[in-house]
Design a protein around this motif. Sequence first.
Motif, PDB file in Angstrom:
ATOM      1  N   CYS A 367       2.445  -8.261   2.595  1.00  0.00           N
ATOM      2  CA  CYS A 367       2.231  -6.871   2.997  1.00  0.00           C
ATOM      3  C   CYS A 367       1.250  -6.790   4.168  1.00  0.00           C
ATOM      4  O   CYS A 367       1.477  -6.103   5.158  1.00  0.00           O
ATOM      5  CB  CYS A 367       1.713  -6.067   1.804  1.00  0.00           C
ATOM      6  SG  CYS A 367       1.292  -4.377   2.193  1.00  0.00           S
ATOM      7  N   MET A 379       7.268  -2.454   7.756  1.00  0.00           N
ATOM      8  CA  MET A 379       6.402  -1.354   7.340  1.00  0.00           C
ATOM      9  C   MET A 379       7.247  -0.199   6.795  1.00  0.00           C
ATOM     10  O   MET A 379       6.886   0.417   5.791  1.00  0.00           O
ATOM     11  CB  MET A 379       5.544  -0.885   8.525  1.00  0.00           C
ATOM     12  CG  MET A 379       4.442  -1.872   8.894  1.00  0.00           C
ATOM     13  SD  MET A 379       3.687  -1.527  10.496  1.00  0.00           S
ATOM     14  CE  MET A 379       2.777  -0.053  10.125  1.00  0.00           C
ATOM     15  N   LYS A 381       9.965  -0.414   5.295  1.00  0.00           N
ATOM     16  CA  LYS A 381      10.419  -0.786   3.944  1.00  0.00           C
ATOM     17  C   LYS A 381       9.335  -0.444   2.917  1.00  0.00           C
ATOM     18  O   LYS A 381       9.622   0.086   1.841  1.00  0.00           O
ATOM     19  CB  LYS A 381      10.729  -2.276   3.853  1.00  0.00           C
ATOM     20  CG  LYS A 381      11.821  -2.738   4.763  1.00  0.00           C
ATOM     21  CD  LYS A 381      13.183  -2.463   4.165  1.00  0.00           C
ATOM     22  CE  LYS A 381      14.227  -2.417   5.247  1.00  0.00           C
ATOM     23  NZ  LYS A 381      14.116  -3.502   6.220  1.00  0.00           N
ATOM     24  N   TYR A 382       8.127  -0.789   3.288  1.00  0.00           N
ATOM     25  CA  TYR A 382       7.029  -0.471   2.366  1.00  0.00           C
ATOM     26  C   TYR A 382       6.913   1.038   2.162  1.00  0.00           C
ATOM     27  O   TYR A 382       6.709   1.511   1.048  1.00  0.00           O
ATOM     28  CB  TYR A 382       5.704  -1.049   2.890  1.00  0.00           C
ATOM     29  CG  TYR A 382       5.546  -2.515   2.576  1.00  0.00           C
ATOM     30  CD1 TYR A 382       5.257  -2.936   1.277  1.00  0.00           C
ATOM     31  CD2 TYR A 382       5.698  -3.485   3.558  1.00  0.00           C
ATOM     32  CE1 TYR A 382       5.122  -4.281   0.967  1.00  0.00           C
ATOM     33  CE2 TYR A 382       5.563  -4.839   3.261  1.00  0.00           C
ATOM     34  CZ  TYR A 382       5.270  -5.230   1.962  1.00  0.00           C
ATOM     35  OH  TYR A 382       5.136  -6.561   1.656  1.00  0.00           O
ATOM     36  N   ALA A 385       9.700   2.164  -0.116  1.00  0.00           N
ATOM     37  CA  ALA A 385       9.433   1.835  -1.519  1.00  0.00           C
ATOM     38  C   ALA A 385       8.393   2.795  -2.092  1.00  0.00           C
ATOM     39  O   ALA A 385       8.515   3.282  -3.219  1.00  0.00           O
ATOM     40  CB  ALA A 385       8.950   0.395  -1.630  1.00  0.00           C
ATOM     41  N   PHE A 386       7.400   3.078  -1.290  1.00  0.00           N
ATOM     42  CA  PHE A 386       6.374   4.036  -1.709  1.00  0.00           C
ATOM     43  C   PHE A 386       7.019   5.376  -2.050  1.00  0.00           C
ATOM     44  O   PHE A 386       6.689   5.999  -3.065  1.00  0.00           O
ATOM     45  CB  PHE A 386       5.350   4.193  -0.574  1.00  0.00           C
ATOM     46  CG  PHE A 386       4.329   5.279  -0.793  1.00  0.00           C
ATOM     47  CD1 PHE A 386       3.212   5.046  -1.584  1.00  0.00           C
ATOM     48  CD2 PHE A 386       4.478   6.527  -0.201  1.00  0.00           C
ATOM     49  CE1 PHE A 386       2.260   6.051  -1.783  1.00  0.00           C
ATOM     50  CE2 PHE A 386       3.539   7.531  -0.393  1.00  0.00           C
ATOM     51  CZ  PHE A 386       2.433   7.285  -1.185  1.00  0.00           C
ATOM     52  N   ILE A 416      -3.522   1.600   4.165  1.00  0.00           N
ATOM     53  CA  ILE A 416      -3.091   0.223   3.917  1.00  0.00           C
ATOM     54  C   ILE A 416      -3.775  -0.747   4.879  1.00  0.00           C
ATOM     55  O   ILE A 416      -4.239  -1.814   4.473  1.00  0.00           O
ATOM     56  CB  ILE A 416      -1.556   0.089   4.038  1.00  0.00           C
ATOM     57  CG1 ILE A 416      -0.856   1.052   3.080  1.00  0.00           C
ATOM     58  CG2 ILE A 416      -1.111  -1.346   3.784  1.00  0.00           C
ATOM     59  CD1 ILE A 416      -1.110   0.814   1.619  1.00  0.00           C
ATOM     60  N   GLU A 441      -0.161  -6.141  -3.923  1.00  0.00           N
ATOM     61  CA  GLU A 441       0.127  -5.031  -2.995  1.00  0.00           C
ATOM     62  C   GLU A 441       0.562  -3.753  -3.702  1.00  0.00           C
ATOM     63  O   GLU A 441       0.259  -2.663  -3.249  1.00  0.00           O
ATOM     64  CB  GLU A 441       1.211  -5.453  -2.004  1.00  0.00           C
ATOM     65  CG  GLU A 441       2.560  -5.731  -2.692  1.00  0.00           C
ATOM     66  CD  GLU A 441       3.610  -6.298  -1.743  1.00  0.00           C
ATOM     67  OE1 GLU A 441       3.243  -7.051  -0.827  1.00  0.00           O
ATOM     68  OE2 GLU A 441       4.804  -5.988  -1.952  1.00  0.00           O
ATOM     69  N   GLU A 442       1.264  -3.905  -4.813  1.00  0.00           N
ATOM     70  CA  GLU A 442       1.763  -2.712  -5.486  1.00  0.00           C
ATOM     71  C   GLU A 442       0.620  -1.759  -5.820  1.00  0.00           C
ATOM     72  O   GLU A 442       0.792  -0.543  -5.811  1.00  0.00           O
ATOM     73  CB  GLU A 442       2.567  -3.117  -6.734  1.00  0.00           C
ATOM     74  CG  GLU A 442       2.021  -2.612  -8.021  1.00  0.00           C
ATOM     75  CD  GLU A 442       2.934  -2.868  -9.216  1.00  0.00           C
ATOM     76  OE1 GLU A 442       3.720  -3.833  -9.208  1.00  0.00           O
ATOM     77  OE2 GLU A 442       2.831  -2.079 -10.160  1.00  0.00           O
ATOM     78  N   PHE A 445      -0.265   0.812  -3.137  1.00  0.00           N
ATOM     79  CA  PHE A 445       0.603   1.985  -3.078  1.00  0.00           C
ATOM     80  C   PHE A 445       0.401   2.874  -4.303  1.00  0.00           C
ATOM     81  O   PHE A 445       0.491   4.091  -4.225  1.00  0.00           O
ATOM     82  CB  PHE A 445       2.062   1.530  -2.916  1.00  0.00           C
ATOM     83  CG  PHE A 445       2.265   0.794  -1.619  1.00  0.00           C
ATOM     84  CD1 PHE A 445       2.494   1.493  -0.447  1.00  0.00           C
ATOM     85  CD2 PHE A 445       2.164  -0.590  -1.551  1.00  0.00           C
ATOM     86  CE1 PHE A 445       2.642   0.827   0.764  1.00  0.00           C
ATOM     87  CE2 PHE A 445       2.315  -1.258  -0.339  1.00  0.00           C
ATOM     88  CZ  PHE A 445       2.554  -0.552   0.810  1.00  0.00           C
ATOM     89  N   TRP A 499       8.019  -2.335  -8.930  1.00  0.00           N
ATOM     90  CA  TRP A 499       7.770  -2.299  -7.485  1.00  0.00           C
ATOM     91  C   TRP A 499       8.493  -3.419  -6.747  1.00  0.00           C
ATOM     92  O   TRP A 499       9.211  -3.190  -5.778  1.00  0.00           O
ATOM     93  CB  TRP A 499       6.266  -2.350  -7.227  1.00  0.00           C
ATOM     94  CG  TRP A 499       5.923  -2.575  -5.793  1.00  0.00           C
ATOM     95  CD1 TRP A 499       5.689  -3.772  -5.170  1.00  0.00           C
ATOM     96  CD2 TRP A 499       5.810  -1.571  -4.766  1.00  0.00           C
ATOM     97  NE1 TRP A 499       5.444  -3.571  -3.836  1.00  0.00           N
ATOM     98  CE2 TRP A 499       5.497  -2.234  -3.555  1.00  0.00           C
ATOM     99  CE3 TRP A 499       5.942  -0.173  -4.755  1.00  0.00           C
ATOM    100  CZ2 TRP A 499       5.315  -1.552  -2.356  1.00  0.00           C
ATOM    101  CZ3 TRP A 499       5.748   0.499  -3.547  1.00  0.00           C
ATOM    102  CH2 TRP A 499       5.445  -0.187  -2.380  1.00  0.00           C
ATOM    103  N   PHE A 503      11.367  -2.966  -3.978  1.00  0.00           N
ATOM    104  CA  PHE A 503      11.126  -3.428  -2.616  1.00  0.00           C
ATOM    105  C   PHE A 503      12.197  -4.436  -2.194  1.00  0.00           C
ATOM    106  O   PHE A 503      12.737  -4.365  -1.095  1.00  0.00           O
ATOM    107  CB  PHE A 503       9.726  -4.042  -2.517  1.00  0.00           C
ATOM    108  CG  PHE A 503       9.346  -4.395  -1.122  1.00  0.00           C
ATOM    109  CD1 PHE A 503       9.018  -3.409  -0.202  1.00  0.00           C
ATOM    110  CD2 PHE A 503       9.322  -5.724  -0.715  1.00  0.00           C
ATOM    111  CE1 PHE A 503       8.683  -3.737   1.101  1.00  0.00           C
ATOM    112  CE2 PHE A 503       8.981  -6.059   0.589  1.00  0.00           C
ATOM    113  CZ  PHE A 503       8.663  -5.060   1.497  1.00  0.00           C
TER     114      PHE A 503
END
Lengths: 523, 213
Positions: A367, A379, A381-382, A385-386, A416, A441-442, A445, A499, A503
């Motif tokens: 991440c 980014m 993608k993150y 997912a968020f 982040i 990382e999860e 978020f 998560w 992801f």
Amino acid sequence: PPAPLGFTDVSLNSRNTYEVSRRRSAPEHLPHGGTAPAEPAPPSQEPAERARHRVGIAGAGSSFAEFFTRNFFTKRTKELKPAVQSAPGWKLFGKVPPRENLPKDSKIIQQEYEARTGRMYKPPPPSARRKNIEFEPLSTTALILEDRPANLPAKSVEEALRHRQEYDEMVAEAKKREIKEAHKRKKIMRERFKQEENIASAMVIWVNEILPNWEGMRATRRVRELWWQGLPPSVRGKVWSLAVGNELNITPELYEIFLSRAKERWKSFSETSSENDMEDAGTSVADREASLELIKLDISRTFPSLYIFQKGGPYHDLLHSVLGAYTCYRPDVGYVQGMSFIAAVLILNLEEADAFIAFANLLNKPCQLAFFRVDHSMMLKYFAAFEVFFEENLPKLFLHFKSYSLTPDIYLIDWIFTLYSKSLPLDLACRVWDVFCRDGEEFLFRTGLGILRLYEDILLQMDFIHIAQFLTKLPEDITSEKLFSCIAAIQMQNSNKKWAQVFASLMKDNKEGDKNHSPAPKS
Amino acid sequence: MGSPEEDYNFVFKVVLIGESGVGKTNLLSRFTRNEFNHDSRTTIGVEFSTRTILVGDAVVKAQIWDTAGLERYRAITSAYYRGAVGALVVFDITKHQTYDVVDRWLKELYDHAEASIVVMLVGNKTDLAQAREVPMEEAKMFADNNGLLFVETSALDSTNVEEAFETILKEIFYKVQKQKQRSSQSNTVSLASENPASTAPAQAERRPCCVAL
């Protein structure tokens, strides 16, 4: 201008405490970055001259670190504020500090007035009429009991009675309020005491049981629960190091090598930069030089309110070293804004080489790598997912944001990139880091969703610009209890997918669509 | 000057761009809160501020997007130019390098914003006159040649900060008025944003007269 050293005890806290302590020592305007609050330094601290040398600071590091761990996140934060609040007329440095934010009751105003003028309020000799009133608020409220001046018509009996009754009500109200406040104070004291005890007993468990058996115990339920409560500051750095790990196998010797390379570069840079125009230099060289410039620029803009990373501050050179060594170690990533905050938090909790090792390994997580390389498609993608978990947990707010086309990048980028160290008060950010080290990382978020949940009601009332403003500058009075209970209420489950699975499926879905988008990392 | 926050006729989205460390955040805080901070924190991503001013008898709310100056962030921040009706391209008069790259910033801007965007070149830090590296005439000429407004400011001592923002907001206002007249003559309504709300959050606000150039 740099600030001298002997002030760490007041300013090393979250922004809130810092404000309070500042008010105590210098109630009016402080020049920006100028003189530091003039609190005497504790005797254990190193003199500024010594701390300025990098070599010196390695030695000083331990005493500083100890100092932080003892005072930094626990006691001080909580002790300063009530001291100010509960002693309203208390004169410090000859001046009554302004307390414009505190609710003042008439009694406090009265006391303040006395403190300023030096005059004491002398209660008039009790008249027969008022003998039975034992609680006498020192304010003008009592004026309604007086007779009118001779040039005005006298009060009627009913009016006098009514005034009397109103007065009694006011007194009763004030008294009730006082008792309530006293209860509240007591409760806060009790809670604080309990908290400190918890920290002390947790520390014993961490030191005696968990750390010696780290691999065996780290994943046990008991340890995970204790971990969630927040790491005791004295073991925080150690646990972070262990949890982040050292996949990259960096040794302190390797750090020294990259550090000396960085120093060579700085030397040649400062020799050439004065006459050399950067335009003509090759791009990679220009970038590297820009990196050095940027580091210099950013260090003074990292936790400016702490006055310890700024030029002349005790940790200035240290931060410079860690960041410089990193750009030599990972030229493919280089220096990116936001890194200085992460390095600074690590430096506050770890020795120099350990801080570097943790820093490099932390930034090597997928991440962080995606963000610091500004790999736009990753980014996104993150963010996507968020949003999956956002919709799942806070559907109403999610729709509200959607209606304004307010995308998560607006607030998540800052959160982040700096792992919340810029947006949350420092002690709270450290607690987020604690669990981030546990869950990965999860949790970053999840924390973001916790913040949204905490402020959901207010955010639902706001329009685009107010939400954007609010989330890029969070209220400073955010407390860890409230935030963590909101984070705890966030479920990181989406129709049985966690998560990582969400992801991963996003990564698979869009594999074809983003080839033209992703900016290649710089070489 | 200031009128009640929520009582406005127009919302103008204005972006602040330029190299890292030229003083964008302080220009903004000087304009919106009359504050200056020697060690303001690095901007990461984007921050926001608003201020409402009077132009003629219209109440104009400036919605200012303060973007991070770091080159690497441009991939992200350039997305924030969309829907902007004004831009301040800021450089530091004591650092020639920050002026040299103004060209690149403009290109970036025109690539992502509407062509009719009003752009002002701002040379900041005039309080450091003894360290000046960019002559005022040079920057002025560059601005003239490129159809930009130009002003030199000092966020530290407040010189021209108010003027800079007022000038650009007025310019935007007149441009909008002109367009309004034109569109009412030709009987076409082109005031709605080309892209839906996503690119121009200003239009999505509660009561404003929609503005897109």
